[in-house]
Design a protein around this motif. Structure first.
Motif, PDB file in Angstrom:
ATOM      1  N   LEU A  92       2.578  -0.956   5.231  1.00  0.00           N
ATOM      2  CA  LEU A  92       1.794  -0.767   3.926  1.00  0.00           C
ATOM      3  C   LEU A  92       1.884  -2.267   3.266  1.00  0.00           C
ATOM      4  CD1 LEU A  92       3.272   2.632   2.732  1.00  0.00           C
ATOM      5  CD2 LEU A  92       0.950   2.099   3.780  1.00  0.00           C
ATOM      6  N   TRP A  93       2.609  -3.127   4.163  1.00  0.00           N
ATOM      7  CA  TRP A  93       2.741  -4.551   3.295  1.00  0.00           C
ATOM      8  C   TRP A  93       1.421  -5.045   2.693  1.00  0.00           C
ATOM      9  CZ3 TRP A  93       0.179  -9.094   4.937  1.00  0.00           C
ATOM     10  CH2 TRP A  93      -0.220  -8.936   6.274  1.00  0.00           C
ATOM     11  N   ARG A  94       0.312  -4.817   3.100  1.00  0.00           N
ATOM     12  CA  ARG A  94      -0.808  -5.459   2.350  1.00  0.00           C
ATOM     13  C   ARG A  94      -1.339  -4.391   1.145  1.00  0.00           C
ATOM     14  NH1 ARG A  94      -2.241  -5.384   7.439  1.00  0.00           N
ATOM     15  NH2 ARG A  94      -4.323  -4.009   7.154  1.00  0.00           N
ATOM     16  N   TYR A  95      -0.842  -3.349   0.960  1.00  0.00           N
ATOM     17  CA  TYR A  95      -1.094  -2.240  -0.056  1.00  0.00           C
ATOM     18  C   TYR A  95      -0.481  -2.385  -1.206  1.00  0.00           C
ATOM     19  CZ  TYR A  95      -4.219  -1.533   3.958  1.00  0.00           C
ATOM     20  OH  TYR A  95      -5.079  -1.625   4.754  1.00  0.00           O
ATOM     21  N   ASP A  96      -0.930  -2.150  -2.284  1.00  0.00           N
ATOM     22  CA  ASP A  96      -0.216  -1.788  -3.623  1.00  0.00           C
ATOM     23  C   ASP A  96      -0.406  -0.326  -4.284  1.00  0.00           C
ATOM     24  OD1 ASP A  96      -2.708  -2.194  -4.707  1.00  0.00           O
ATOM     25  OD2 ASP A  96      -2.036  -3.975  -5.947  1.00  0.00           O
ATOM     26  N   ALA A  97      -1.043   0.575  -3.430  1.00  0.00           N
ATOM     27  CA  ALA A  97      -1.482   1.837  -3.632  1.00  0.00           C
ATOM     28  C   ALA A  97      -1.794   2.566  -2.364  1.00  0.00           C
ATOM     29  CB  ALA A  97      -2.811   1.924  -4.669  1.00  0.00           C
ATOM     30  N   VAL A  98      -1.488   3.834  -2.597  1.00  0.00           N
ATOM     31  CA  VAL A  98      -1.545   4.743  -1.310  1.00  0.00           C
ATOM     32  C   VAL A  98      -1.981   5.927  -1.760  1.00  0.00           C
ATOM     33  CG1 VAL A  98       0.209   3.542  -0.040  1.00  0.00           C
ATOM     34  CG2 VAL A  98       0.570   5.772  -1.288  1.00  0.00           C
ATOM     35  N   THR A  99      -2.688   6.661  -0.731  1.00  0.00           N
ATOM     36  CA  THR A  99      -3.253   8.104  -1.126  1.00  0.00           C
ATOM     37  C   THR A  99      -3.624   8.859   0.210  1.00  0.00           C
ATOM     38  OG1 THR A  99      -4.927   9.398  -2.243  1.00  0.00           O
ATOM     39  CG2 THR A  99      -5.635   7.417  -1.163  1.00  0.00           C
ATOM     40  N   ASP A 100      -3.508   9.967   0.451  1.00  0.00           N
ATOM     41  CA  ASP A 100      -3.935  10.890   1.532  1.00  0.00           C
ATOM     42  C   ASP A 100      -2.851  10.981   2.775  1.00  0.00           C
ATOM     43  OD1 ASP A 100      -5.941  12.331   2.856  1.00  0.00           O
ATOM     44  OD2 ASP A 100      -6.421  10.740   4.298  1.00  0.00           O
ATOM     45  N   ILE A 101      -3.062  11.428   3.813  1.00  0.00           N
ATOM     46  CA  ILE A 101      -2.194  11.544   4.874  1.00  0.00           C
ATOM     47  C   ILE A 101      -2.466  10.078   5.363  1.00  0.00           C
ATOM     48  CG2 ILE A 101      -2.122  13.985   5.345  1.00  0.00           C
ATOM     49  CD1 ILE A 101      -4.442  13.376   7.596  1.00  0.00           C
ATOM     50  N   PRO A 102      -1.518   9.696   6.334  1.00  0.00           N
ATOM     51  CA  PRO A 102      -0.206  10.290   6.552  1.00  0.00           C
ATOM     52  C   PRO A 102       0.864  10.143   5.454  1.00  0.00           C
ATOM     53  CG  PRO A 102      -0.338   8.184   7.792  1.00  0.00           C
ATOM     54  CD  PRO A 102      -1.490   8.430   7.125  1.00  0.00           C
ATOM     55  N   CYS A 103       0.381   8.993   4.327  1.00  0.00           N
ATOM     56  CA  CYS A 103       1.498   8.799   3.363  1.00  0.00           C
ATOM     57  C   CYS A 103       2.185  10.102   2.642  1.00  0.00           C
ATOM     58  CB  CYS A 103       0.681   7.900   2.223  1.00  0.00           C
ATOM     59  SG  CYS A 103       0.402   6.146   2.998  1.00  0.00           S
ATOM     60  N   ILE A 104       1.267  10.929   2.406  1.00  0.00           N
ATOM     61  CA  ILE A 104       1.728  12.087   1.606  1.00  0.00           C
ATOM     62  C   ILE A 104       2.773  12.949   2.338  1.00  0.00           C
ATOM     63  CG2 ILE A 104       0.015  12.219   0.217  1.00  0.00           C
ATOM     64  CD1 ILE A 104      -1.212  14.652   1.872  1.00  0.00           C
ATOM     65  N   LEU A 105       2.997  12.778   3.682  1.00  0.00           N
ATOM     66  CA  LEU A 105       4.191  13.450   4.327  1.00  0.00           C
ATOM     67  C   LEU A 105       5.477  12.916   4.102  1.00  0.00           C
ATOM     68  CD1 LEU A 105       2.071  13.673   8.076  1.00  0.00           C
ATOM     69  CD2 LEU A 105       2.300  15.631   5.938  1.00  0.00           C
ATOM     70  N   PHE A 106       5.618  11.892   3.466  1.00  0.00           N
ATOM     71  CA  PHE A 106       6.817  11.160   3.128  1.00  0.00           C
ATOM     72  C   PHE A 106       6.774  10.761   1.584  1.00  0.00           C
ATOM     73  CE2 PHE A 106       5.478   9.977   7.388  1.00  0.00           C
ATOM     74  CZ  PHE A 106       6.340  10.194   8.181  1.00  0.00           C
ATOM     75  N   ALA A 107       6.504  11.591   0.791  1.00  0.00           N
ATOM     76  CA  ALA A 107       6.483  11.678  -0.551  1.00  0.00           C
ATOM     77  C   ALA A 107       7.832  11.238  -1.204  1.00  0.00           C
ATOM     78  CB  ALA A 107       6.334  12.989  -1.262  1.00  0.00           C
ATOM     79  N   GLU A 108       8.830  12.022  -0.631  1.00  0.00           N
ATOM     80  CA  GLU A 108      10.320  11.376  -1.323  1.00  0.00           C
ATOM     81  C   GLU A 108      10.658  10.082  -0.948  1.00  0.00           C
ATOM     82  OE1 GLU A 108      13.027  15.312  -2.003  1.00  0.00           O
ATOM     83  OE2 GLU A 108      12.028  15.482  -0.034  1.00  0.00           O
ATOM     84  N   GLU A 109      10.345   9.892   0.290  1.00  0.00           N
ATOM     85  CA  GLU A 109      10.787   8.635   0.962  1.00  0.00           C
ATOM     86  C   GLU A 109       9.990   7.444   0.324  1.00  0.00           C
ATOM     87  OE1 GLU A 109      11.502  11.551   4.228  1.00  0.00           O
ATOM     88  OE2 GLU A 109       9.960  11.243   2.645  1.00  0.00           O
ATOM     89  N   LEU A 110       8.727   7.804   0.086  1.00  0.00           N
ATOM     90  CA  LEU A 110       8.047   6.472  -0.568  1.00  0.00           C
ATOM     91  C   LEU A 110       8.348   6.565  -1.977  1.00  0.00           C
ATOM     92  CD1 LEU A 110       4.437   7.177   0.844  1.00  0.00           C
ATOM     93  CD2 LEU A 110       5.900   5.300   1.448  1.00  0.00           C
ATOM     94  N   MET A 111       8.935   7.487  -2.851  1.00  0.00           N
ATOM     95  CA  MET A 111       9.301   7.342  -4.020  1.00  0.00           C
ATOM     96  C   MET A 111      10.459   6.291  -4.110  1.00  0.00           C
ATOM     97  SD  MET A 111       9.101  11.122  -5.590  1.00  0.00           S
ATOM     98  CE  MET A 111       7.599  12.115  -5.675  1.00  0.00           C
ATOM     99  N   ASP A 112      11.356   6.502  -3.234  1.00  0.00           N
ATOM    100  CA  ASP A 112      12.676   5.747  -3.078  1.00  0.00           C
ATOM    101  C   ASP A 112      12.401   4.511  -2.590  1.00  0.00           C
ATOM    102  OD1 ASP A 112      14.177   7.947  -3.883  1.00  0.00           O
ATOM    103  OD2 ASP A 112      14.765   8.770  -1.733  1.00  0.00           O
ATOM    104  N   ALA A 113      11.435   4.226  -1.582  1.00  0.00           N
ATOM    105  CA  ALA A 113      11.117   2.856  -1.221  1.00  0.00           C
ATOM    106  C   ALA A 113      10.539   2.114  -2.403  1.00  0.00           C
ATOM    107  CB  ALA A 113      10.119   2.919   0.077  1.00  0.00           C
TER     108      ALA A 113
END
Length: 280
Positions: A92-113
């Motif tokens: 995700l290094w080039r991005y400043d927003a995410v949506t959809d799979i596979p990101c949503i499978l890591f909701a808590e991890e992404l909140m912490d990251a």
């Protein structure tokens, strides 16, 4: 298939910098088929560089599909070290927003990251959502032809189709073919995101695409950038199913092309030799 709402040319190989170039600003963590692609298009219009499964598919040269499969395997199957923090910047290094799979499978991890990112939760009533999943995820995965292409196209289809199955497996608690379990998985996902956000003191915008630009722009502090045209509504009906049909044949042709070359050229040479021998 005109007006496809995402790019279709694979990205070239790119080396990530030592540190991400811009902060993560938006985590859109609603389930697939709740307007995630419409939101993807909308966020890009508002100036964000947004990630979506469509972007993941174009990042083949940068190992995104491989890395997401490894992250899924570690989290849900206990194989290897779980992804956390900067691990996600590999994809995700080039991005400043995410949506959809596979990101949503890591909701808590992404909140912490990404502790400063705003959280959006796209949603819709469960019954039309379930019908949409049947027309898309399940219709696509019902094609037995994928098994052949997964085997011979292991750098793309062999990594992409397992992500679809893995998402369904998570949402059905291990039996991805049993769609009757999906409503429970749907509710569990939204409960998880709401509880995780509350635990971390994070505000959540619960958003339906029918809400339009107003609530989204207000939540993101983008009132001045609010577009004067209707909110995008893309990837409706069976669009994505038809698009996967095209993907299948394009990938199959790409994989078979070298094989056909080895078959066609010898046959052509033998035919020319036979013709020359008997002609003269």
């Amino acid at each position: 298939m005109d007006n496809i709402p995402f790019p279709t040319v694979p990205y070239p190989r790119m080396e990530p910098p030592a540190h991400r170039e811009k902060t993560m600003k938006v985590l859109a963590l609603g389930m697939s088929r709740t307007g995630t692609m419409s939101l993807y298009v909308a966020l890009k219009e508002l100036g964000y560089t947004c990630y979506h499964m469509a972007e993941c598919n174009l990042d083949q040269q940068n190992n995104s599909l491989f890395l997401w499969n490894r992250a899924i395997d570690a989290k849900f199957n206990g194989n290897g070290r779980k992804f956390a923090g900067a691990d996600f910047d590999q994809m995700l290094w080039r991005y400043d927003a995410v949506t959809d799979i596979p990101c949503i499978l890591f909701a808590e991890e992404l909140m912490d990251a990404y502790p400063d990112a705003r959280i959006i939760l796209t949603t819709r009533p469960v019954e039309p959502w379930l019908a949409s999943m049947q027309r898309t995820f399940y219709a696509i995965l019902s094609w037995k032809r994928w098994r052949i292409l997964e085997f011979i196209d292991q750098t793309y289809i062999g990594l992409y189709i397992p992500i679809l199955r893995s998402a369904l497996s998570v949402w059905t608690k291990g039996n991805w073919q049993d769609a009757s379990r999906l409503p429970i998985g749907f509710a569990a996902h939204y409960d998880l995101v709401r509880i995780a956000a509350k635990k971390r003191g994070r505000e959540v915008l619960e958003f339906k695409v029918q809400d339009g630009w107003g609530p989204l722009c207000q939540f993101l502090g983008k009132e001045k950038e609010k577009p004067d045209h209707p909110f995008p509504h893309v990837n409706e009906g069976d669009f994505i199913t038809k698009f996967h049909y095209i993907i299948f044949w394009i990938r199959l042709a790409g994989v078979l092309k070298p094989c056909l070359t080895w078959v066609v050229l010898p046959v052509a040479a033998a035919t020319a030799t036979w013709w020359w021998w008997y002609r003269f």
